[in-house]
Motif scaffolding. Structure first.
Motif, PDB file in Angstrom:
ATOM      1  N   ASN A  32       1.104  -1.182   0.049  1.00 55.15           N
ATOM      2  CA  ASN A  32       0.038   0.012   0.128  1.00 55.15           C
ATOM      3  C   ASN A  32       0.875   1.261   0.083  1.00 55.15           C
ATOM      4  OD1 ASN A  32      -2.229   1.838   0.338  1.00 55.15           O
ATOM      5  ND2 ASN A  32      -2.611   1.256   2.106  1.00 55.15           N
ATOM      6  N   PRO A  53      -7.731   1.081   4.578  1.00 51.46           N
ATOM      7  CA  PRO A  53      -7.742   1.912   3.560  1.00 51.46           C
ATOM      8  C   PRO A  53      -6.488   1.461   2.632  1.00 51.46           C
ATOM      9  CG  PRO A  53      -7.627   3.085   5.535  1.00 51.46           C
ATOM     10  CD  PRO A  53      -7.780   1.665   5.754  1.00 51.46           C
ATOM     11  N   HIS A  54      -6.645   1.463   1.104  1.00 49.95           N
ATOM     12  CA  HIS A  54      -5.772   1.226   0.190  1.00 49.95           C
ATOM     13  C   HIS A  54      -5.654   2.057  -1.026  1.00 49.95           C
ATOM     14  CE1 HIS A  54      -2.911  -1.983  -1.161  1.00 49.95           C
ATOM     15  NE2 HIS A  54      -3.406  -1.728  -2.259  1.00 49.95           N
ATOM     16  N   THR A  55      -4.433   2.131  -1.399  1.00 53.97           N
ATOM     17  CA  THR A  55      -4.209   2.960  -2.596  1.00 53.97           C
ATOM     18  C   THR A  55      -3.883   2.196  -3.848  1.00 53.97           C
ATOM     19  OG1 THR A  55      -3.936   4.883  -1.226  1.00 53.97           O
ATOM     20  CG2 THR A  55      -3.033   5.167  -3.495  1.00 53.97           C
ATOM     21  N   VAL A  72     -16.325  -2.697  -0.701  1.00 53.19           N
ATOM     22  CA  VAL A  72     -15.436  -1.835  -0.190  1.00 53.19           C
ATOM     23  C   VAL A  72     -16.051  -1.399   1.360  1.00 53.19           C
ATOM     24  CG1 VAL A  72     -14.271   0.483  -0.326  1.00 53.19           C
ATOM     25  CG2 VAL A  72     -14.349  -1.091  -2.190  1.00 53.19           C
ATOM     26  N   ASN A  73     -15.269  -1.539   2.243  1.00 54.26           N
ATOM     27  CA  ASN A  73     -15.625  -1.101   3.699  1.00 54.26           C
ATOM     28  C   ASN A  73     -14.579  -0.125   4.156  1.00 54.26           C
ATOM     29  OD1 ASN A  73     -18.110  -2.509   3.778  1.00 54.26           O
ATOM     30  ND2 ASN A  73     -17.595  -3.647   5.403  1.00 54.26           N
ATOM     31  N   GLY A  74     -14.458   1.189   3.411  1.00 55.21           N
ATOM     32  CA  GLY A  74     -13.395   2.046   3.692  1.00 55.21           C
ATOM     33  C   GLY A  74     -13.061   2.766   2.398  1.00 55.21           C
ATOM     34  N   ASN A  75     -11.725   3.179   2.491  1.00 54.38           N
ATOM     35  CA  ASN A  75     -11.419   4.028   1.441  1.00 54.38           C
ATOM     36  C   ASN A  75     -10.529   3.217   0.379  1.00 54.38           C
ATOM     37  OD1 ASN A  75     -12.398   6.091   2.542  1.00 54.38           O
ATOM     38  ND2 ASN A  75     -10.461   6.713   3.786  1.00 54.38           N
ATOM     39  N   LEU A  76     -10.974   3.316  -0.838  1.00 57.63           N
ATOM     40  CA  LEU A  76      -9.943   2.762  -1.949  1.00 57.63           C
ATOM     41  C   LEU A  76      -9.877   3.794  -2.869  1.00 57.63           C
ATOM     42  CD1 LEU A  76      -8.895   0.267  -3.475  1.00 57.63           C
ATOM     43  CD2 LEU A  76     -11.136   0.277  -4.798  1.00 57.63           C
ATOM     44  N   ILE A  77      -8.529   4.197  -3.070  1.00 57.28           N
ATOM     45  CA  ILE A  77      -7.876   5.381  -3.762  1.00 57.28           C
ATOM     46  C   ILE A  77      -7.289   5.119  -5.265  1.00 57.28           C
ATOM     47  CG2 ILE A  77      -6.654   7.391  -3.577  1.00 57.28           C
ATOM     48  CD1 ILE A  77      -6.846   7.540  -0.648  1.00 57.28           C
TER      49      ILE A  77
END
Length: 79
Positions: A32, A53-55, A72-77
């Protein structure tokens, strides 16, 4: 000449949480952010739940195979 441009391929093969190394082939979580040239493949036996969170960096890929579930239960950037 056909070249495989992927530096690394990370395959989700299990069922459940992204953050559980046992759900990934080789027991290795994708870095990540996922670096350019890498590919993350969702091809598990059940649902893949992104719980951290993952980018996905520029030049990296995320592929969800047909019939597979990616939640997705959070941030996917995506950069």
């Amino acid at each position: 000449l056909i070249k495989n441009l992927a530096i690394s391929t990370y395959i989700f093969t299990g069922n459940g949480l992204w953050s559980n190394p046992a759900n990934w082939s080789g027991g290795t979580l994708p870095p990540n952010p996922a670096p350019a040239g890498s590919v993350i493949v969702i091809n598990g036996s059940g649902e893949c739940v992104l719980d951290v969170p993952h980018t996905i960096g520029s030049g990296a890929g995320l592929r969800v195979e047909p019939g597979k579930v990616f939640r997705v239960n959070g941030n996917l950037i995506r950069q």
